[in-house]
Write an enzyme that holds these catalytic residues in place. Structure first.
Site, PDB file in Angstrom:
ATOM      1  N   LYS A   1       2.861 -12.206  62.517  1.00 46.37           N
ATOM      2  CA  LYS A   1       2.930 -12.342  63.684  1.00 46.37           C
ATOM      3  C   LYS A   1       1.477 -11.947  64.219  1.00 46.37           C
ATOM      4  CE  LYS A   1       2.422  -7.558  63.801  1.00 46.37           C
ATOM      5  NZ  LYS A   1       1.096  -6.941  64.054  1.00 46.37           N
TER       6      LYS A   1
ATOM      7  N   ASP B   1       7.626  -2.246  63.095  1.00 48.36           N
ATOM      8  CA  ASP B   1       7.417  -3.786  63.389  1.00 48.36           C
ATOM      9  C   ASP B   1       8.519  -4.567  62.806  1.00 48.36           C
ATOM     10  OD1 ASP B   1       5.268  -3.410  64.595  1.00 48.36           O
ATOM     11  OD2 ASP B   1       3.822  -4.353  63.079  1.00 48.36           O
TER      12      ASP B   1
END
Length: 279
Positions: A7, A132
């Site tokens: 990401k 996350d």
């Protein structure tokens, strides 16, 4: 073989220090085409693990192993698994590789072990593993708030091409957070990124609306990162930023030709990837 996507944080703001010791933040996550691969082979009871990278811990401290053990304990499954991780996402670069690996493990083993946990339960387990990790259960584009685990899917422009630059610096996230000196009595900063949940923001406006609060701190310690950002703008990026707490930098371009030209300029000096958004 299961893909485990990296990401980038298109923006990241630290809003304040919470009473539980964590920081309140807002960020815009985006999965990208840079990825690791995981192979799962079911076996009796034991969870075993190996990784292609010599720098990757292969014991119980690895998030892949932690995810498998947590799912096994939660579901009381009698099954085990041998897991092999083919590592491609640079570590300690703000790309969420370990978190992505953990989420991919939860999703894959929930299916292979036929434990049938719903997504809501997987999100809960993911949050136990790291701030996350829940995002990688969701993927695509999302606004993250709280510690990053409160997620709101968003629709943003994805007709762009990226260049990811990964200098050989491992930046400790804990160190980066400690540089923020918030007084608990202070009011939290207001959200700026919530505008992305209500309307489509043109990419021409991203440079004015998005920011990364870690940049001031990290650039002072590693000035080459600021130089990379300046260079990305100089060679035509419409948006350039550091991902997470670094050290990876990325530049976004409107055409594949522009992205490849930037890649060609930078690849001789840094570990560099071409990428696209994964939705």
């Amino acid at each position: 073989m299961v893909s485990s996507l990296a990401k980038i944080n298109l923006g990241l703001r630290i809003l304040g220090k919470r009473s539980d010791g964590f920081h309140e933040l807002e960020t815009i996550f985006q999965t990208i085409s840079v990825k690791d691969s995981l192979e799962f082979n079911i076996q009796n009871e034991k969870i075993t693990f190996e990784c292609s990278s010599p720098w990757c811990p292969s014991d119980s401290s690895n998030l892949v192993v932690k995810a498998a053990v947590l799912l096994k304990q939660t579901t009381k499954s009698s099954k085990g698994c041998h897991i092999r991780l083919e590592k491609n996402i640079p570590s300690g670069a703000g790309l969420g590789g370990g978190s992505s690996n953990a989420a991919a493990t939860l999703i894959a083993l929930n299916r292979l072990w036929q434990t049938r946990l719903k997504n809501e339960h997987l999100f809960s387990l993911a949050a136990e593993l790291g701030s996350d990790v829940p995002f990688f259960i969701l993927g695509n584009s999302a606004l993250g708030t709280g510690r990053g685990e409160k997620l709101y899917p968003i629709t943003i422009a994805n007709n762009w091409f990226g260049v990811l630059i990964c200098p050989k610096y491992h930046i400790d996230t804990t160190w980066a957070y400690k540089q923020f000196n918030f007084n608990l009595t202070n009011s939290f900063k207001n959200s700026k990124f919530s505008v992305f949940t209500s309307k489509d923001i043109p990419i021409a406006d991203w440079r004015n609306l998005l920011e990364n609060d870690f940049e001031d701190i990290v650039f002072k310690q590693y000035p080459v990162l600021e130089q990379i950002k300046t260079e990305l703008y100089d060679i035509g990026a419409f948006y350039a930023q550091m991902s997470g707490s670094g050290s990876s930098m990325f530049g976004l371009f409107e055409t594949q030709k522009e992205a490849f030209a930037a890649f060609s300029i930078l690849q001789s000096r840094f570990k560099t990837f071409l990428f696209e958004p994964e939705n």
